[in-house]
Design a protein around this motif. Structure first.
Motif, PDB file in Angstrom:
ATOM      1  N   LEU A   1       0.876  -1.176   0.000  1.00  0.00           N
ATOM      2  CA  LEU A   1       0.000   0.000   0.000  1.00  0.00           C
ATOM      3  C   LEU A   1       0.908   1.219   0.000  1.00  0.00           C
ATOM      4  O   LEU A   1       1.666   1.432   0.957  1.00  0.00           O
ATOM      5  CB  LEU A   1      -0.908  -0.006   1.236  1.00  0.00           C
ATOM      6  CG  LEU A   1      -1.801   1.206   1.435  1.00  0.00           C
ATOM      7  CD1 LEU A   1      -2.826   1.324   0.301  1.00  0.00           C
ATOM      8  CD2 LEU A   1      -2.522   1.131   2.791  1.00  0.00           C
TER       9      LEU A   1
ATOM     10  N   HIS B   1      -1.222  -1.455  -4.206  1.00  0.00           N
ATOM     11  CA  HIS B   1      -2.365  -0.558  -4.135  1.00  0.00           C
ATOM     12  C   HIS B   1      -1.834   0.839  -3.882  1.00  0.00           C
ATOM     13  O   HIS B   1      -1.054   1.064  -2.951  1.00  0.00           O
ATOM     14  CB  HIS B   1      -3.317  -0.980  -3.019  1.00  0.00           C
ATOM     15  CG  HIS B   1      -3.765  -2.407  -3.109  1.00  0.00           C
ATOM     16  ND1 HIS B   1      -4.737  -2.820  -3.997  1.00  0.00           N
ATOM     17  CD2 HIS B   1      -3.344  -3.529  -2.455  1.00  0.00           C
ATOM     18  CE1 HIS B   1      -4.920  -4.133  -3.866  1.00  0.00           C
ATOM     19  NE2 HIS B   1      -4.082  -4.576  -2.946  1.00  0.00           N
TER      20      HIS B   1
ATOM     21  N   VAL C   1      -6.384   3.266  -5.190  1.00  0.00           N
ATOM     22  CA  VAL C   1      -7.370   3.501  -4.143  1.00  0.00           C
ATOM     23  C   VAL C   1      -7.786   4.961  -4.292  1.00  0.00           C
ATOM     24  O   VAL C   1      -7.121   5.866  -3.787  1.00  0.00           O
ATOM     25  CB  VAL C   1      -6.774   3.233  -2.744  1.00  0.00           C
ATOM     26  CG1 VAL C   1      -7.815   3.443  -1.666  1.00  0.00           C
ATOM     27  CG2 VAL C   1      -6.210   1.814  -2.669  1.00  0.00           C
TER      28      VAL C   1
ATOM     29  N   ARG D   1     -11.731   2.114   2.318  1.00  0.00           N
ATOM     30  CA  ARG D   1     -11.186   1.247   1.271  1.00  0.00           C
ATOM     31  C   ARG D   1     -10.005   0.442   1.796  1.00  0.00           C
ATOM     32  O   ARG D   1      -9.841  -0.743   1.476  1.00  0.00           O
ATOM     33  CB  ARG D   1     -10.735   2.098   0.072  1.00  0.00           C
ATOM     34  CG  ARG D   1     -11.846   2.778  -0.701  1.00  0.00           C
ATOM     35  CD  ARG D   1     -12.559   1.807  -1.629  1.00  0.00           C
ATOM     36  NE  ARG D   1     -11.632   1.140  -2.530  1.00  0.00           N
ATOM     37  CZ  ARG D   1     -11.183   1.664  -3.666  1.00  0.00           C
ATOM     38  NH1 ARG D   1     -11.531   2.885  -4.025  1.00  0.00           N
ATOM     39  NH2 ARG D   1     -10.357   0.978  -4.442  1.00  0.00           N
TER      40      ARG D   1
ATOM     41  N   LEU E   1      -9.233  -3.641   2.241  1.00  0.00           N
ATOM     42  CA  LEU E   1      -8.029  -4.368   1.848  1.00  0.00           C
ATOM     43  C   LEU E   1      -7.497  -5.209   3.004  1.00  0.00           C
ATOM     44  O   LEU E   1      -7.053  -6.345   2.827  1.00  0.00           O
ATOM     45  CB  LEU E   1      -6.947  -3.388   1.381  1.00  0.00           C
ATOM     46  CG  LEU E   1      -7.205  -2.644   0.070  1.00  0.00           C
ATOM     47  CD1 LEU E   1      -6.102  -1.622  -0.183  1.00  0.00           C
ATOM     48  CD2 LEU E   1      -7.315  -3.613  -1.093  1.00  0.00           C
TER      49      LEU E   1
ATOM     50  N   LEU F   1      -0.481  -6.368   4.725  1.00  0.00           N
ATOM     51  CA  LEU F   1      -0.608  -5.242   3.802  1.00  0.00           C
ATOM     52  C   LEU F   1       0.419  -4.222   4.286  1.00  0.00           C
ATOM     53  O   LEU F   1       0.285  -3.660   5.370  1.00  0.00           O
ATOM     54  CB  LEU F   1      -2.025  -4.669   3.863  1.00  0.00           C
ATOM     55  CG  LEU F   1      -2.315  -3.419   3.034  1.00  0.00           C
ATOM     56  CD1 LEU F   1      -2.176  -3.698   1.541  1.00  0.00           C
ATOM     57  CD2 LEU F   1      -3.713  -2.887   3.354  1.00  0.00           C
TER      58      LEU F   1
END
Length: 214
Positions: A58, A91, A108, A116, A120, A128
């Motif tokens: 992320l 992401h 995103v 959001r 995830l 993540l």
């Protein structure tokens, strides 16, 4: 998945531009590249260990672009970090297209970004992981969404610069789940957040002690 934040950090809490002088000069930051003179084999092993837990990345847009300019050029089949970044799902929190560097990238964009990201986190997997992406990491920290913090804490002081922790809080007491010191003096820390607590210095029966609240 657990949400982990993985950052390089100076003793005074700055994570901005550890890799090169040109990496991020926002706010007239002029000390970029502060980690590289100290980045030794121990640092490499620590980062390799971080990426062994990556199920998805992320990233903020600036960090994504920095990664995209570097990691596709690293083709060493034994480089686990490069393999994970190049082939794993990514992401990106951004309001503009990311291009076609990596087909494994999703954005995103719309609606409640934190909602959001919670979606995830609800997906199956190990972690993540946020790397760099200081503004994103700070927002997740302030929202109480981070399950695990990892830092390479360098014996360097740079003064003003961007970091994850600020006056906005929240206040936490961290539990150290792992720590090592590399040959160059960089401390690799793994921390889990917990409820903030206080205690007081006291004297009991003539003995210096610590008094914890009931």
């Amino acid at each position: 998945m657990k949400l982990s934040v993985n950052l390089f950090m100076t003793l005074d809490g700055v994570s901005q531009a550890p890799g090169s002088p040109e990496e991020d000069t926002r706010g007239e930051f002029s000390f970029g590249g502060w980690l590289m003179p100290l980045f030794d084999e121990g640092c490499g092993r620590a980062v390799d260990g971080w990426f062994s837990h990556t199920s998805a990345l992320l990233l903020g847009r600036r960090t994504y672009d920095t990664f995209a300019s570097h990691w596709p050029q690293v083709t060493d089949p034994d480089d686990r970090v490069a393999d994970q970044i190049n082939s794993g799902p990514k992401h990106v929190v951004t309001s503009s297209p990311t291009g076609d560097v990596w087909s494994s990238t999703t954005t995103v964009l719309d609606g409640d970004i934190l909602a959001r990201i919670r979606d995830l986190k609800a997906l199956p997997g190990d972690e993540l992981q946020v790397h760099g992406s200081i503004r994103l990491a700070r927002a997740l920290h302030q929202a109480g969404m981070v399950d695990l913090y990892r830092f390479l804490l360098a014996p360097v002081v740079v003064g003003a610069g961007a970091g994850i922790f600020g006056a906005e809080g929240p206040a936490l007491t961290m539990t150290t789940s792992a720590s090592t010191v590399t040959d160059s003096g960089v401390v690799a820390l793994e921390l889990t957040p917990g409820e903030f607590g206080t205690a007081s210095a006291a004297v009991e029966d003539g003995t210096d002690t610590i008094e914890h609240p009931a």
